[in-house]
Scaffold this motif. Structure first.
Motif, PDB file in Angstrom:
ATOM      1  N   TYR A 269      26.520  -8.697   3.914  1.00 54.33           N
ATOM      2  CA  TYR A 269      25.925  -7.558   3.209  1.00 54.33           C
ATOM      3  C   TYR A 269      26.996  -6.673   2.584  1.00 54.33           C
ATOM      4  CZ  TYR A 269      21.459  -8.471   5.637  1.00 54.33           C
ATOM      5  OH  TYR A 269      20.300  -9.020   6.119  1.00 54.33           O
ATOM      6  N   THR A 270      26.610  -6.026   1.504  1.00 55.95           N
ATOM      7  CA  THR A 270      27.453  -5.040   0.859  1.00 55.95           C
ATOM      8  C   THR A 270      26.901  -3.641   1.165  1.00 55.95           C
ATOM      9  OG1 THR A 270      26.156  -5.187  -1.165  1.00 55.95           O
ATOM     10  CG2 THR A 270      28.107  -6.613  -1.006  1.00 55.95           C
ATOM     11  N   PHE A 271      27.629  -2.628   0.761  1.00 52.78           N
ATOM     12  CA  PHE A 271      27.212  -1.249   1.016  1.00 52.78           C
ATOM     13  C   PHE A 271      25.822  -0.945   0.460  1.00 52.78           C
ATOM     14  CE2 PHE A 271      31.857  -0.724   1.295  1.00 52.78           C
ATOM     15  CZ  PHE A 271      31.949   0.000   2.470  1.00 52.78           C
ATOM     16  N   ASP A 272      25.458  -1.576  -0.649  1.00 48.06           N
ATOM     17  CA  ASP A 272      24.175  -1.267  -1.275  1.00 48.06           C
ATOM     18  C   ASP A 272      23.016  -2.151  -0.825  1.00 48.06           C
ATOM     19  OD1 ASP A 272      25.128  -3.537  -2.579  1.00 48.06           O
ATOM     20  OD2 ASP A 272      24.769  -2.759  -4.604  1.00 48.06           O
ATOM     21  N   HIS A 273      23.242  -3.016   0.143  1.00 49.44           N
ATOM     22  CA  HIS A 273      22.151  -3.856   0.651  1.00 49.44           C
ATOM     23  C   HIS A 273      21.090  -2.941   1.272  1.00 49.44           C
ATOM     24  CE1 HIS A 273      19.892  -6.644   3.128  1.00 49.44           C
ATOM     25  NE2 HIS A 273      20.362  -7.606   2.331  1.00 49.44           N
ATOM     26  N   PRO A 274      19.805  -3.222   1.048  1.00 49.10           N
ATOM     27  CA  PRO A 274      18.748  -2.362   1.598  1.00 49.10           C
ATOM     28  C   PRO A 274      18.831  -2.171   3.118  1.00 49.10           C
ATOM     29  CG  PRO A 274      17.817  -3.873  -0.009  1.00 49.10           C
ATOM     30  CD  PRO A 274      19.255  -4.279   0.186  1.00 49.10           C
ATOM     31  N   ASP A 275      19.220  -3.198   3.859  1.00 54.33           N
ATOM     32  CA  ASP A 275      19.327  -3.050   5.316  1.00 54.33           C
ATOM     33  C   ASP A 275      20.483  -2.125   5.708  1.00 54.33           C
ATOM     34  OD1 ASP A 275      17.155  -4.728   5.605  1.00 54.33           O
ATOM     35  OD2 ASP A 275      18.356  -6.479   6.182  1.00 54.33           O
ATOM     36  N   VAL A 276      21.592  -2.210   4.980  1.00 56.54           N
ATOM     37  CA  VAL A 276      22.727  -1.326   5.238  1.00 56.54           C
ATOM     38  C   VAL A 276      22.332   0.107   4.910  1.00 56.54           C
ATOM     39  CG1 VAL A 276      25.085  -0.729   4.531  1.00 56.54           C
ATOM     40  CG2 VAL A 276      24.460  -3.133   4.898  1.00 56.54           C
ATOM     41  N   GLN A 277      21.667   0.301   3.776  1.00 61.09           N
ATOM     42  CA  GLN A 277      21.244   1.646   3.395  1.00 61.09           C
ATOM     43  C   GLN A 277      20.286   2.237   4.427  1.00 61.09           C
ATOM     44  OE1 GLN A 277      20.657   2.609  -0.848  1.00 61.09           O
ATOM     45  NE2 GLN A 277      20.833   0.388  -1.164  1.00 61.09           N
ATOM     46  N   ALA A 278      19.327   1.446   4.877  1.00 61.68           N
ATOM     47  CA  ALA A 278      18.364   1.936   5.878  1.00 61.68           C
ATOM     48  C   ALA A 278      19.059   2.250   7.200  1.00 61.68           C
ATOM     49  CB  ALA A 278      17.256   0.904   6.085  1.00 61.68           C
ATOM     50  N   ALA A 279      19.958   1.373   7.634  1.00 64.44           N
ATOM     51  CA  ALA A 279      20.650   1.572   8.909  1.00 64.44           C
ATOM     52  C   ALA A 279      21.560   2.796   8.851  1.00 64.44           C
ATOM     53  CB  ALA A 279      21.459   0.330   9.274  1.00 64.44           C
ATOM     54  N   PHE A 280      22.282   2.973   7.750  1.00 66.56           N
ATOM     55  CA  PHE A 280      23.185   4.111   7.653  1.00 66.56           C
ATOM     56  C   PHE A 280      22.405   5.423   7.613  1.00 66.56           C
ATOM     57  CE2 PHE A 280      26.234   6.902   5.267  1.00 66.56           C
ATOM     58  CZ  PHE A 280      27.128   7.052   6.312  1.00 66.56           C
ATOM     59  N   TYR A 281      21.335   5.451   6.841  1.00 64.97           N
ATOM     60  CA  TYR A 281      20.516   6.671   6.813  1.00 64.97           C
ATOM     61  C   TYR A 281      19.983   6.990   8.206  1.00 64.97           C
ATOM     62  CZ  TYR A 281      16.652   9.821   6.497  1.00 64.97           C
ATOM     63  OH  TYR A 281      15.811  10.871   6.748  1.00 64.97           O
ATOM     64  N   GLU A 282      19.443   5.997   8.895  1.00 66.84           N
ATOM     65  CA  GLU A 282      18.883   6.229  10.232  1.00 66.84           C
ATOM     66  C   GLU A 282      19.949   6.722  11.200  1.00 66.84           C
ATOM     67  OE1 GLU A 282      15.862   6.394  11.760  1.00 66.84           O
ATOM     68  OE2 GLU A 282      15.227   6.433   9.674  1.00 66.84           O
ATOM     69  N   TYR A 283      21.135   6.155  11.117  1.00 68.61           N
ATOM     70  CA  TYR A 283      22.226   6.603  11.984  1.00 68.61           C
ATOM     71  C   TYR A 283      22.575   8.059  11.684  1.00 68.61           C
ATOM     72  CZ  TYR A 283      26.703   6.892  14.343  1.00 68.61           C
ATOM     73  OH  TYR A 283      27.737   7.285  15.154  1.00 68.61           O
ATOM     74  N   CYS A 284      22.726   8.383  10.405  1.00 72.17           N
ATOM     75  CA  CYS A 284      23.025   9.771  10.021  1.00 72.17           C
ATOM     76  C   CYS A 284      21.926  10.708  10.512  1.00 72.17           C
ATOM     77  CB  CYS A 284      23.165   9.886   8.507  1.00 72.17           C
ATOM     78  SG  CYS A 284      24.612   9.076   7.797  1.00 72.17           S
TER      79      CYS A 284
END
Length: 165
Positions: A41-56
């Protein structure tokens, strides 16, 4: 245990410590390789975006900070892995928008190694660094700056002007 008269500052980043890619996995140990399919995955992958937002979001709800940084020394990614920068910008801008919707009064920022914006103090291209800054400037409430004179030709008794505008 924070004294009531002290502000809480939270710094979170999706970027590896060596600032050249997506942060590693933390499971039974720290800094484990990302498991499949995350390792593709890259930074813009939907799963990365969802996981990072949830962590924040979880960190903000848990620690109730007064200020948050959602990218630590993010400009080093532009220097060390410029091909990843557009995907990081997507992650940052989307996370910023979601967090501002959820926490509208919370000041949210990114941090930058300031000496890389200056020509001649490091090997970083200041034109690329300034362009990278401008790609995020509408998606921050403030900017955190790191100065590390020991890592550059910048002398401790010299404070240069940083031309961002």
């Amino acid at each position: 245990m924070t004294p009531t008269n002290h502000a809480v500052f939270l710094a979170i980043t999706p970027i590896r410590l060596d600032r050249n890619g997506l942060a590693p996995y933390r499971g039974e140990q720290e800094s484990m390789p990302l498991p499949p399919p995350w390792n593709t995955y890259t930074f813009d992958h939907p799963d990365v975006q969802a996981a990072f937002y949830e962590y924040c979001r979880r960190m903000i709800e848990s620690l109730e900070p007064d200020y948050v940084i959602i990218g630590i020394e993010a400009n080093l990614l532009m220097d060390k892995a410029p091909g990843l920068w557009p995907a990081y910008v997507t992650l940052h801008t989307n996370t910023f928008a979601q967090l501002k919707a959820a926490f509208p009064a919370l000041p949210i920022a990114v941090s930058w190694t300031a000496m890389d914006l200056l020509g001649g103090y490091t090997d970083a291209n200041p034109t690329h660094q300034t362009a990278a800054f401008h790609s995020l400037s509408n998606h921050v409430d403030f900017l955190g700056l790191s100065f590390h004179p020991i890592l550059s030709a910048l002398l401790a008794d010299t404070v240069p002007t940083i031309p961002l505008i």
